[in-house]
Design an enzyme around this catalytic site. Structure first.
Site, PDB file in Angstrom:
ATOM      1  N   CYS A   1       1.003   3.423  -5.485  1.00 54.87           N
ATOM      2  CA  CYS A   1       2.292   3.425  -4.793  1.00 54.87           C
ATOM      3  C   CYS A   1       3.362   3.828  -5.801  1.00 54.87           C
ATOM      4  O   CYS A   1       3.574   3.121  -6.791  1.00 54.87           O
ATOM      5  CB  CYS A   1       2.569   2.030  -4.246  1.00 54.87           C
ATOM      6  SG  CYS A   1       4.160   1.912  -3.435  1.00 54.87           S
ATOM      7  N   GLY A   2       3.997   4.960  -5.574  1.00 53.37           N
ATOM      8  CA  GLY A   2       4.951   5.500  -6.543  1.00 53.37           C
ATOM      9  C   GLY A   2       6.258   4.726  -6.593  1.00 53.37           C
ATOM     10  O   GLY A   2       6.771   4.398  -7.667  1.00 53.37           O
ATOM     11  N   ASN A   3       6.835   4.433  -5.415  1.00 51.81           N
ATOM     12  CA  ASN A   3       8.067   3.634  -5.395  1.00 51.81           C
ATOM     13  C   ASN A   3       7.772   2.233  -5.915  1.00 51.81           C
ATOM     14  O   ASN A   3       8.571   1.657  -6.660  1.00 51.81           O
ATOM     15  CB  ASN A   3       8.634   3.564  -3.972  1.00 51.81           C
ATOM     16  CG  ASN A   3       9.239   4.881  -3.521  1.00 51.81           C
ATOM     17  OD1 ASN A   3       9.805   5.619  -4.338  1.00 51.81           O
ATOM     18  ND2 ASN A   3       9.121   5.189  -2.241  1.00 51.81           N
TER      19      ASN A   3
ATOM     20  N   CYS B   1       8.554   7.394   0.404  1.00 47.64           N
ATOM     21  CA  CYS B   1       7.222   7.177  -0.152  1.00 47.64           C
ATOM     22  C   CYS B   1       7.107   7.979  -1.447  1.00 47.64           C
ATOM     23  O   CYS B   1       7.243   9.202  -1.446  1.00 47.64           O
ATOM     24  CB  CYS B   1       6.173   7.635   0.854  1.00 47.64           C
ATOM     25  SG  CYS B   1       4.499   7.437   0.241  1.00 47.64           S
TER      26      CYS B   1
HETATM   27  N1  LIG Z   1       4.812   3.771  -0.416  1.00 48.83           N
HETATM   28  C1  LIG Z   1       3.886   4.164  -1.436  1.00 48.83           C
HETATM   29  C2  LIG Z   1       2.614   4.719  -0.950  1.00 48.83           C
HETATM   30  C3  LIG Z   1       1.665   3.670  -0.664  1.00 48.83           C
HETATM   31  C4  LIG Z   1       0.352   4.274  -0.289  1.00 48.83           C
HETATM   32  C5  LIG Z   1      -0.215   3.685   0.926  1.00 48.83           C
HETATM   33  N2  LIG Z   1       0.606   3.773   2.097  1.00 48.83           N
HETATM   34  C6  LIG Z   1      -1.610   4.194   1.169  1.00 48.83           C
HETATM   35  O1  LIG Z   1      -1.934   5.342   0.952  1.00 48.83           O
HETATM   36  O2  LIG Z   1      -2.419   3.380   1.607  1.00 48.83           O
HETATM   37  C7  LIG Z   1       4.534   5.076  -2.434  1.00 48.83           C
HETATM   38  O3  LIG Z   1       5.722   4.965  -2.677  1.00 48.83           O
HETATM   39  O4  LIG Z   1       3.851   5.900  -3.026  1.00 48.83           O
END
Ligand SMILES: N[C@H](CCC[C@H](N)C(=O)O)C(=O)O
EC number: 5.1.1.7
Length: 267
Positions: free
Chosen positions: A76-78, A206
């Site tokens: 998860c980048g954020n 995201c």
């Molecule tokens: N919100 C997250 C991504 C989470 C990934 C998740 N939703 C998955 O692939 O299961 C972000 O900032 O990168």
């Protein structure tokens, strides 16, 4: 007997997380129902995901990320940026760090204004999906679909995202889907709206998603740094493209904000 759990709440461009200092490893990572409850916006604290900060023998810390559905997610980048800011708040790090996440080691640094530069894994390349867009793995799986100019604001991201996520190609493991509009004029940002697996809804932003969009955008003339605008705020992605189509030195750059801390009763 009920106990209380001390938590912190963080957000990065509107993607929000319950953060737990679990250096004592008292949180049961197999308790999906508890994670789901803590992320519940009506009955719990409310968040897109939950993150445990744990000790690790070889790194400054380990980030353990769960989606709001209670299951262990991928990268998860954020959330990664928020975990770096949380680690600094706890005094675990100063301004530079090396930590471990689900997809491997990450480096990061925090600027004086709080902006976090998070190094992402190298990305092998992208795969064309017929009539859909491209697929990239930036630590989490992402479809990037380009939309016609002027159509993104009105798009039903929930319905369209859901149809792809539960469609034939991705049904089993799921995917995140990013809907993208190219800049209308030079200097303007790429606009992105994301349907997130594990939240099973649109989120405000995201991080692994905008990273995937920036890399995909490089095939449409975008050059590093790429500026991206999500409904929750702006992010930047820098990278180097290799002759074989892979991407290295990928950085996700943006804010990570502590919102509040509190205690919640748990059974
Ligand atoms: N919100 C997250 C991504 C989470 C990934 C998740 N939703 C998955 O692939 O299961 C972000 O900032 O990168």
């Amino acid at each position: 007997m009920s106990t209380t759990l001390h938590f912190h709440k963080y957000q990065g461009t509107g993607n929000d997380f319950v953060m737990l200092d679990d250096r004592a490893e008292t949180f049961d990572a197999a308790d999906h129902a508890l994670v789901r409850h803590l992320c519940d916006r009506r009955r719990g604290i409310g968040a897109d995901g939950l993150i445990l900060l744990r000790n690790h023998p070889e790194y400054d810390f380990e980030m353990v990320y769960f989606n709001a559905d209670g299951h262990l997610g991928s990268m998860c980048g954020n959330g990664g940026r928020c975990t770096v800011a949380f680690a600094r708040q706890l005094g675990v790090i100063e301004t530079e760090t090396r930590f471990l996440a689900a997809d491997g080691p990450h480096e990061a640094r925090i600027d004086a204004d709080g902006t976090v530069h998070l190094r992402m894994q190298d990305v092998a390349g992208q795969q064309e999906l017929e009539n859909l867009g491209v697929f990239l793995d930036t630590g989490s799986p992402h479809v990037v679909r380009l939309q016609a100019a002027g159509t993104l604001a009105e798009l039903n991201v929930f319905a369209e995202g859901r149809a792809i996520r539960y469609g034939e190609l991705f049904r089993e493991k799921g995917t995140n889907i990013n809907f993208v509009e190219a800049p209308a004029a030079p200097g303007q940002p790429w606009q992105v709206r994301t349907y997130e697996r594990g939240v099973e809804d649109e989120t405000l932003s995201c991080g692994t998603g905008v990273t995937a969009v920036a890399l995909a955008a490089s095939q449409h003339g975008a050059t590093s740094p790429v500026h991206l605008r999500t409904p929750g705020g702006d992010l930047r992605v820098t990278f180097q493209t290799q002759p074989d189509g892979s991407f290295q030195h990928v950085y996700l750059i943006g804010p990570a904000t502590r919102v509040f801390e509190g205690r919640i009763d748990v059974a």
